[in-house]
Design a protein around this motif. Structure first.
Motif, short mmCIF file in Angstrom:
data_model
loop_
_atom_site.label_atom_id
_atom_site.label_comp_id
_atom_site.label_asym_id
_atom_site.label_seq_id
_atom_site.Cartn_x
_atom_site.Cartn_y
_atom_site.Cartn_z
N PRO A 109 0.66 -1.22 -0.01
CA PRO A 109 -0.04 0.17 0.04
C PRO A 109 0.77 1.24 0.05
CG PRO A 109 -0.58 -1.36 1.81
CD PRO A 109 0.77 -1.94 1.26
N SER A 110 0.37 2.37 -0.44
CA SER A 110 0.81 3.62 -0.38
C SER A 110 0.97 3.96 0.96
CB SER A 110 -0.04 4.77 -0.88
OG SER A 110 -0.18 4.43 -2.21
N THR B 83 -3.60 3.49 1.05
CA THR B 83 -4.38 3.23 -0.16
C THR B 83 -3.65 2.40 -1.33
OG1 THR B 83 -5.41 5.45 0.44
CG2 THR B 83 -5.94 4.72 -1.69
N LEU B 84 -4.56 1.82 -1.76
CA LEU B 84 -4.18 0.94 -3.02
C LEU B 84 -5.02 1.31 -4.01
CD1 LEU B 84 -3.67 -2.83 -1.67
CD2 LEU B 84 -2.13 -1.07 -2.41
N THR C 287 0.54 0.75 -5.62
CA THR C 287 0.53 2.12 -4.89
C THR C 287 0.19 3.15 -6.05
OG1 THR C 287 2.78 2.34 -5.69
CG2 THR C 287 2.46 1.05 -3.39
N GLU C 288 0.16 4.16 -5.04
CA GLU C 288 -0.35 5.34 -6.06
C GLU C 288 0.86 5.58 -7.34
OE1 GLU C 288 -2.08 9.96 -5.79
OE2 GLU C 288 -1.32 9.15 -4.12
N GLU D 274 2.93 3.53 -8.46
CA GLU D 274 2.95 2.31 -9.43
C GLU D 274 1.64 2.62 -10.39
OE1 GLU D 274 4.79 -1.03 -6.66
OE2 GLU D 274 2.58 -0.81 -6.64
N GLU E 163 -9.17 4.08 -6.27
CA GLU E 163 -8.93 3.62 -4.99
C GLU E 163 -9.48 2.14 -4.64
OE1 GLU E 163 -9.20 6.67 -2.25
OE2 GLU E 163 -7.86 7.95 -3.14
#
Length: 103
Positions: free
Chosen positions: A2-3, A7-8, A41-42, A44, A69
């Motif tokens: 995850p970030s 968040t993913l 992740t954000e 990525e 999200e």
């Protein structure tokens, strides 16, 4: 992974050939099942989305590519917003149609 805020993200599109909702999978291939979507992740997701848009345009594969999200709920990945929840399952007016009918 995850970030930093936990968040993913996942990436989705509509396949041009038939309009089916598809998701970018872990191997970079498009998949029809959200369960097979890559969770990124954000950072990525930003990189993968740019590459996927360029490839989809070259291949005339899909339209409306975007990242959304994803959260973890009871150990399962679930889109945060209702729009993507509906896109993962199918029509919300008839549960006997779409991907939810097979579940």
């Amino acid at each position: 992974m995850p970030s930093p805020d936990g968040t993913l993200h996942a990436i989705t599109a509509n396949r041009l050939r038939d309009g089916v909702v598809v998701f970018l999978g872990a191997a970079g291939a498009w998949v029809e099942s959200f369960a097979d979507a890559a969770l990124l992740t954000e950072a990525e997701a930003t990189t993968a989305l740019a590459a996927a848009k360029a490839q989809a345009e070259r291949d005339q594969f899909g339209v409306d590519l975007y990242a959304f999200e994803v959260e973890s709920e009871n150990g399962a990945a679930l889109p945060v917003k209702m729009r993507e929840r509906i896109r993962t399952l199918g029509p919300s007016v008839r549960l006997d149609l779409g991907k939810q009918a097979a579940a």
